[in-house]
Design a protein around this motif. Structure first.
Motif, PDB file in Angstrom:
ATOM      1  N   ALA A  12       3.905   0.637  -3.282  1.00  0.00           N
ATOM      2  CA  ALA A  12       2.653  -0.011  -2.864  1.00  0.00           C
ATOM      3  C   ALA A  12       1.771   0.948  -2.069  1.00  0.00           C
ATOM      4  O   ALA A  12       0.554   1.020  -2.297  1.00  0.00           O
ATOM      5  N   VAL A  13       2.367   1.704  -1.161  1.00  0.00           N
ATOM      6  CA  VAL A  13       1.592   2.653  -0.346  1.00  0.00           C
ATOM      7  C   VAL A  13       1.004   3.749  -1.239  1.00  0.00           C
ATOM      8  O   VAL A  13      -0.166   4.132  -1.079  1.00  0.00           O
ATOM      9  N   TYR A  15       0.244   3.483  -4.446  1.00  0.00           N
ATOM     10  CA  TYR A  15      -0.860   2.847  -5.169  1.00  0.00           C
ATOM     11  C   TYR A  15      -2.101   2.719  -4.285  1.00  0.00           C
ATOM     12  O   TYR A  15      -3.217   2.974  -4.741  1.00  0.00           O
ATOM     13  N   ALA A  16      -1.915   2.293  -3.044  1.00  0.00           N
ATOM     14  CA  ALA A  16      -3.054   2.132  -2.136  1.00  0.00           C
ATOM     15  C   ALA A  16      -3.771   3.460  -1.924  1.00  0.00           C
ATOM     16  O   ALA A  16      -5.011   3.522  -1.972  1.00  0.00           O
ATOM     17  N   THR A  41      -5.560  -0.829  -9.756  1.00  0.00           N
ATOM     18  CA  THR A  41      -4.674  -0.081  -8.862  1.00  0.00           C
ATOM     19  C   THR A  41      -4.476  -0.833  -7.550  1.00  0.00           C
ATOM     20  O   THR A  41      -3.351  -0.949  -7.049  1.00  0.00           O
ATOM     21  N   MET A  42      -5.565  -1.372  -7.019  1.00  0.00           N
ATOM     22  CA  MET A  42      -5.466  -2.058  -5.739  1.00  0.00           C
ATOM     23  C   MET A  42      -4.781  -3.423  -5.852  1.00  0.00           C
ATOM     24  O   MET A  42      -4.003  -3.797  -4.974  1.00  0.00           O
ATOM     25  N   TRP A  46      -1.096  -1.949  -5.502  1.00  0.00           N
ATOM     26  CA  TRP A  46      -0.893  -2.118  -4.066  1.00  0.00           C
ATOM     27  C   TRP A  46      -0.458  -3.539  -3.710  1.00  0.00           C
ATOM     28  O   TRP A  46       0.592  -3.757  -3.112  1.00  0.00           O
ATOM     29  N   SER A  49       2.907  -4.894  -5.593  1.00  0.00           N
ATOM     30  CA  SER A  49       4.102  -4.171  -5.130  1.00  0.00           C
ATOM     31  C   SER A  49       4.439  -4.539  -3.696  1.00  0.00           C
ATOM     32  O   SER A  49       5.620  -4.666  -3.345  1.00  0.00           O
ATOM     33  N   ALA A  50       3.425  -4.733  -2.869  1.00  0.00           N
ATOM     34  CA  ALA A  50       3.671  -5.148  -1.481  1.00  0.00           C
ATOM     35  C   ALA A  50       4.279  -6.548  -1.432  1.00  0.00           C
ATOM     36  O   ALA A  50       5.209  -6.811  -0.655  1.00  0.00           O
TER      37      ALA A  50
END
Length: 125
Positions: A12-13, A15-16, A41-42, A46, A49-50
């Motif tokens: 996630a990080v 991707y962010a 992507t966001m 992100w 996944s988070a």
């Protein structure tokens, strides 16, 4: 955080950072043609996944199963394929469309697998 929870949070990080870098690039260059890639992507990268990371953190019983590892790898591989493929597709490379299609189906399959893992887990708790 342990196991797939940590893996999903790390993903996630990444991707962010990639999504924000693409957003900054679009802003600086005044070329917003990759906006769909930035948004995917966001949100798909992100945010999802988070959410997966925190689910597996909150429910260690689900995190320790083989299906959770399959979920992580299916999500990671198909998500990266989707975003990279979409970037090139929107950049004018129509030949990459089958990769985008297969990655999209893989990403959907990963979400179905998450539903299969998560829903019984939360309804038991």
């Amino acid at each position: 955080m342990q196991g797939v929870a940590r893996n999903f949070f790390t993903l996630a990080v990444v991707y962010a950072l990639c999504g924000m870098a693409l957003g900054l690039h679009m802003s600086i260059s005044q070329d917003h043609s990759q906006m769909p890639v930035h948004a995917h992507t966001m949100v798909a990268g992100w945010l999802m996944s988070a959410v997966f990371a925190f689910f597996y953190h909150l429910f260690p019983v689900a995190r320790d199963k083989v299906l959770a590892k399959i979920h992580f790898w299916l999500t990671a591989v198909s998500g990266i394929g989707l975003l990279v493929g979409l970037f090139f597709l929107l950049g004018g490379n129509a030949a990459i469309e089958p990769v985008v299609a297969m990655s999209s189906m893989g990403f959907y399959a990963a979400m179905l697998l998450f539903a299969f893992i998560a829903l019984p887990t939360v309804w038991k708790s």
